[in-house]
Scaffold this active site. Sequence first.
Site, mmCIF file in Angstrom:
data_model
loop_
_atom_site.group_PDB
_atom_site.id
_atom_site.type_symbol
_atom_site.label_atom_id
_atom_site.label_comp_id
_atom_site.label_asym_id
_atom_site.label_seq_id
_atom_site.Cartn_x
_atom_site.Cartn_y
_atom_site.Cartn_z
ATOM 1 N N ASP A 203 -6.657 2.650 -8.236
ATOM 2 C CA ASP A 203 -5.534 3.316 -7.580
ATOM 3 C C ASP A 203 -5.631 4.991 -7.554
ATOM 4 O OD1 ASP A 203 -2.939 3.390 -6.331
ATOM 5 O OD2 ASP A 203 -1.919 3.454 -8.140
ATOM 6 N N SER A 227 2.273 4.392 -3.174
ATOM 7 C CA SER A 227 1.658 3.190 -3.026
ATOM 8 C C SER A 227 2.509 2.151 -2.537
ATOM 9 C CB SER A 227 0.641 2.808 -4.210
ATOM 10 O OG SER A 227 -0.295 3.801 -4.705
ATOM 11 N N GLN A 277 -5.691 -0.089 0.422
ATOM 12 C CA GLN A 277 -4.212 0.096 0.160
ATOM 13 C C GLN A 277 -3.706 0.882 1.362
ATOM 14 O OE1 GLN A 277 -2.862 3.551 -2.487
ATOM 15 N NE2 GLN A 277 -2.928 1.889 -4.112
#
Length: 285
Positions: A203, A227, A277
């Site tokens: 991430d 996110s 993502q």
Amino acid sequence: MKDAADLLTILDLERIEENLFRGITADRTWQRVFGGQVVAQALVAAQRTVPAERECHSLHGYFLRGGDPSRPILYDVDRIRDGGSFTTRRVVAIQNGQAIFSLSASFQKHEDGFDHQVDMPDVPGPDDIPHGDALKEKILEHAPAAVKRYWQRPRPIEFRPVMLDHYLTENKLDPVQRVWVRCNGEIGDDPHLNAAVLAYLSDMTLLDTSLFAHGLSVFDERVQAASLDHSMWFHRPIRASEWLLYAQESPSSSGGRGLTRGSLYDQAGVLVASVAQEGLIRPRR
């Protein structure tokens, strides 16, 4: 957190009931819990309900609410399916009675089969680019205050960017990023633990790539960034304590959202994992 030992501490969840686990946040200086931490802890909760010989081959998660770093997080595991080859788990992360993250993960026993991969990008190795104090000095000399604060923080993940322009300029750049990453300390050979650490670091830097084409970064106060979801596919054995090239590209941004894809290669050029993502990248009003 400053090293692998600190990271392993937060990944060692407390079992409360058969399918219920509790995790803590070590770094409480952020406004909200780091998304990679929630992904990794949710994966650990799922792993602890699966036979050891079955490893995660894919996970898909949605960030629902910002997590409060001052409070523990409960991870409720639903044992969806235990099949002959695959095991499926669903995990909901809960704070204050509300879901903050949901995860679906699939596990598989080892099988031999067809094998191919795309080649790793041709980039300098981690020892051939600025790192350590030289890297910090290069960034801190010209970077905005928010970037300086970020690089001065200790962290359990070490990374060495191949390109530095996005830290030092507001020019619009190609939405591509290459960065070497590894856990800051030895974590051993346990495949479940290595997968969880890889989920944690996956991430990092990813959302930023979708802003390169606009001359912005997640550190820019003009941008609201967060996110929204996170997906990973684990292809081959992982050693998160060794250098991995995180090759990222953002094929599209629209509707206040940016999509980024990432590939993680070991130094031998073996593709060990893929990531995707979508994140919120909205001009602040």
